[in-house]
Design a protein around this motif. Structure first.
Motif, PDB file in Angstrom:
ATOM      1  N   VAL A   6     -48.015 111.234  -0.339  1.00 44.81           N
ATOM      2  CA  VAL A   6     -46.668 111.414  -0.276  1.00 44.81           C
ATOM      3  C   VAL A   6     -45.887 110.198  -0.535  1.00 44.81           C
ATOM      4  CG1 VAL A   6     -46.721 113.281   1.370  1.00 44.81           C
ATOM      5  CG2 VAL A   6     -46.743 111.231   2.346  1.00 44.81           C
ATOM      6  N   LYS A   7     -46.397 109.084  -0.897  1.00 48.41           N
ATOM      7  CA  LYS A   7     -45.711 107.750  -1.331  1.00 48.41           C
ATOM      8  C   LYS A   7     -44.651 108.018  -2.444  1.00 48.41           C
ATOM      9  CE  LYS A   7     -49.130 104.098  -0.318  1.00 48.41           C
ATOM     10  NZ  LYS A   7     -49.731 103.046  -0.828  1.00 48.41           N
ATOM     11  N   THR A   8     -43.679 107.542  -2.172  1.00 48.33           N
ATOM     12  CA  THR A   8     -42.508 107.416  -3.355  1.00 48.33           C
ATOM     13  C   THR A   8     -43.010 106.313  -4.198  1.00 48.33           C
ATOM     14  OG1 THR A   8     -41.052 106.055  -1.869  1.00 48.33           O
ATOM     15  CG2 THR A   8     -40.813 108.351  -1.629  1.00 48.33           C
ATOM     16  N   LEU A   9     -42.179 106.497  -5.193  1.00 46.32           N
ATOM     17  CA  LEU A   9     -42.227 105.593  -6.365  1.00 46.32           C
ATOM     18  C   LEU A   9     -41.839 104.040  -5.843  1.00 46.32           C
ATOM     19  CD1 LEU A   9     -42.970 105.249  -9.341  1.00 46.32           C
ATOM     20  CD2 LEU A   9     -40.446 105.732  -9.863  1.00 46.32           C
ATOM     21  N   THR A  10     -41.005 103.785  -5.102  1.00 48.63           N
ATOM     22  CA  THR A  10     -40.480 102.498  -4.457  1.00 48.63           C
ATOM     23  C   THR A  10     -41.588 102.004  -3.720  1.00 48.63           C
ATOM     24  OG1 THR A  10     -38.348 103.180  -4.751  1.00 48.63           O
ATOM     25  CG2 THR A  10     -38.820 101.232  -3.389  1.00 48.63           C
ATOM     26  N   LEU A  11     -42.312 102.790  -2.793  1.00 49.69           N
ATOM     27  CA  LEU A  11     -43.126 102.164  -1.819  1.00 49.69           C
ATOM     28  C   LEU A  11     -44.665 102.306  -2.882  1.00 49.69           C
ATOM     29  CD1 LEU A  11     -44.205 101.713   0.950  1.00 49.69           C
ATOM     30  CD2 LEU A  11     -44.782 104.347   1.241  1.00 49.69           C
ATOM     31  N   GLY A  12     -44.718 102.832  -3.672  1.00 52.01           N
ATOM     32  CA  GLY A  12     -46.106 102.760  -4.541  1.00 52.01           C
ATOM     33  C   GLY A  12     -45.896 101.356  -5.430  1.00 52.01           C
ATOM     34  N   SER A  13     -44.601 101.023  -5.549  1.00 50.62           N
ATOM     35  CA  SER A  13     -44.617  99.829  -6.386  1.00 50.62           C
ATOM     36  C   SER A  13     -45.024  98.718  -5.778  1.00 50.62           C
ATOM     37  CB  SER A  13     -43.242  99.583  -7.026  1.00 50.62           C
ATOM     38  OG  SER A  13     -42.719 100.761  -7.804  1.00 50.62           O
ATOM     39  N   GLN A  14     -45.014  98.697  -4.449  1.00 49.96           N
ATOM     40  CA  GLN A  14     -45.300  97.547  -3.606  1.00 49.96           C
ATOM     41  C   GLN A  14     -46.690  97.188  -3.686  1.00 49.96           C
ATOM     42  OE1 GLN A  14     -42.555  95.984  -2.022  1.00 49.96           O
ATOM     43  NE2 GLN A  14     -41.778  97.780  -3.283  1.00 49.96           N
ATOM     44  N   VAL A  15     -47.504  97.936  -4.059  1.00 47.77           N
ATOM     45  CA  VAL A  15     -49.122  97.716  -4.290  1.00 47.77           C
ATOM     46  C   VAL A  15     -48.995  96.268  -5.187  1.00 47.77           C
ATOM     47  CG1 VAL A  15     -49.678  98.911  -6.239  1.00 47.77           C
ATOM     48  CG2 VAL A  15     -51.293  98.494  -4.880  1.00 47.77           C
TER      49      VAL A  15
END
Length: 274
Positions: free
Chosen positions: A221-230
């Motif tokens: 359920v990750k959003t794009l902004t949160l997924g970019s933090q990887v």
């Protein structure tokens, strides 16, 4: 004090748009450059020596960014739909009907503009845990809907007060129900305000990191902004991947702005010029 003419108002908005879009332009051009070129010449366009797709290749290989993009779209579109629907209905009731407590109700709904919803993060998290909505998209949709409603009601109620009473009364004489008057007569006349509310709410929802990190950190359920933090680490940051991910995240916002730009300008300048 003289009022700005429509031409000067549109020129001011155009100038502001160009200034605001410059950082977006810098992100886009650097997403197609090698790491050394990003730091050596950040404002230069990519050429044969500096052009590189390594950032986009990294984004494609690490993490399920199509899923992240899909989650962000679902959350944003659903939240905007609820904000516009419920906000417009509440604004219509406050502007059309006079009842005891009308003013107090309007002030109560406007409190959300002055009090940031993040102050209640702990209480919101406890509520989501008790209802079993943690790590679901519904948790984000409900929070963003609550976050956007105060501004929507405030803006739309002011626009709906300007809708002609004669038009609404004519609809009632013709036998239209209050729902028909709302959907068929009032909403089409406040489209600039709806576009303004949509744009003002979409950007904070799409770019938000706080609530996805707290309420929906699970991979599915990750959003794009949160997924970019990887790609952002404590000691090493993959700037090529970060800029590429940000470029992908910017596209929906840009498309929405292009689609609603005319309505947005009409909504902002309505009543400001003569």
């Amino acid at each position: 004090m003289k009022r700005l003419t429509p031409a000067l108002m549109h020129l001011a908005l155009l100038t502001y748009t160009v200034v605001a879009l410059f950082p977006v332009f810098v992100i886009l051009i650097n997403s197609f450059k090698a790491r050394k070129a990003i730091f050596r010449e950040p404002l230069a366009l990519p050429d044969a020596d500096s052009f590189s797709l390594v950032g986009y290749q990294t984004v494609a290989m690490q993490g399920d960014f199509l899923l992240y993009f899909q989650n962000s779209m679902i959350v944003t579109v659903a939240s905007l739909t609820f904000i516009l629907l419920f906000g417009a209905m509440a604004a219509f009731a406050l502007s059309e009907y006079r009842f005891r407590g009308n003013t107090l109700m309007g002030l109560y709904l406007a409190l959300g503009i002055m009090i940031p919803i993040r102050i209640g993060t702990v209480a919101i998290l406890e509520m989501m845990v008790k209802t079993g909505l943690v790590n679901t998209l519904w948790a984000l949709i409900l929070v963003y809907t609550a976050q956007g409603l105060p501004l929507a009601v405030f803006i739309l109620s002011e626009f709906m007060k300007g809708v002609s009473d004669d038009l609404k009364n004519a609809g009632r004489i013709d036998g239209l129900s209050e729902y028909a008057i709302f959907f068929r007569l009032v909403l089409p006349l406040v489209r600039p305000a709806l576009a303004t509310v949509a744009v003002f709410n979409m950007i904070p929802i799409w770019n938000d990191l706080w609530f996805p990190l707290i309420l929906a950190p699970a991979e599915e359920v990750k959003t794009l902004t949160l997924g970019s933090q990887v790609f952002i680490g404590q000691f090493v940051t993959d700037w090529n991947a970060v800029l590429s991910a940000l470029s992908m995240a910017i596209l929906p916002v840009m498309v929405l702005y292009v689609v609603f730009s005319r309505q947005l300008i009409r909504g902002i300048t309505s009543g400001a010029v003569k």
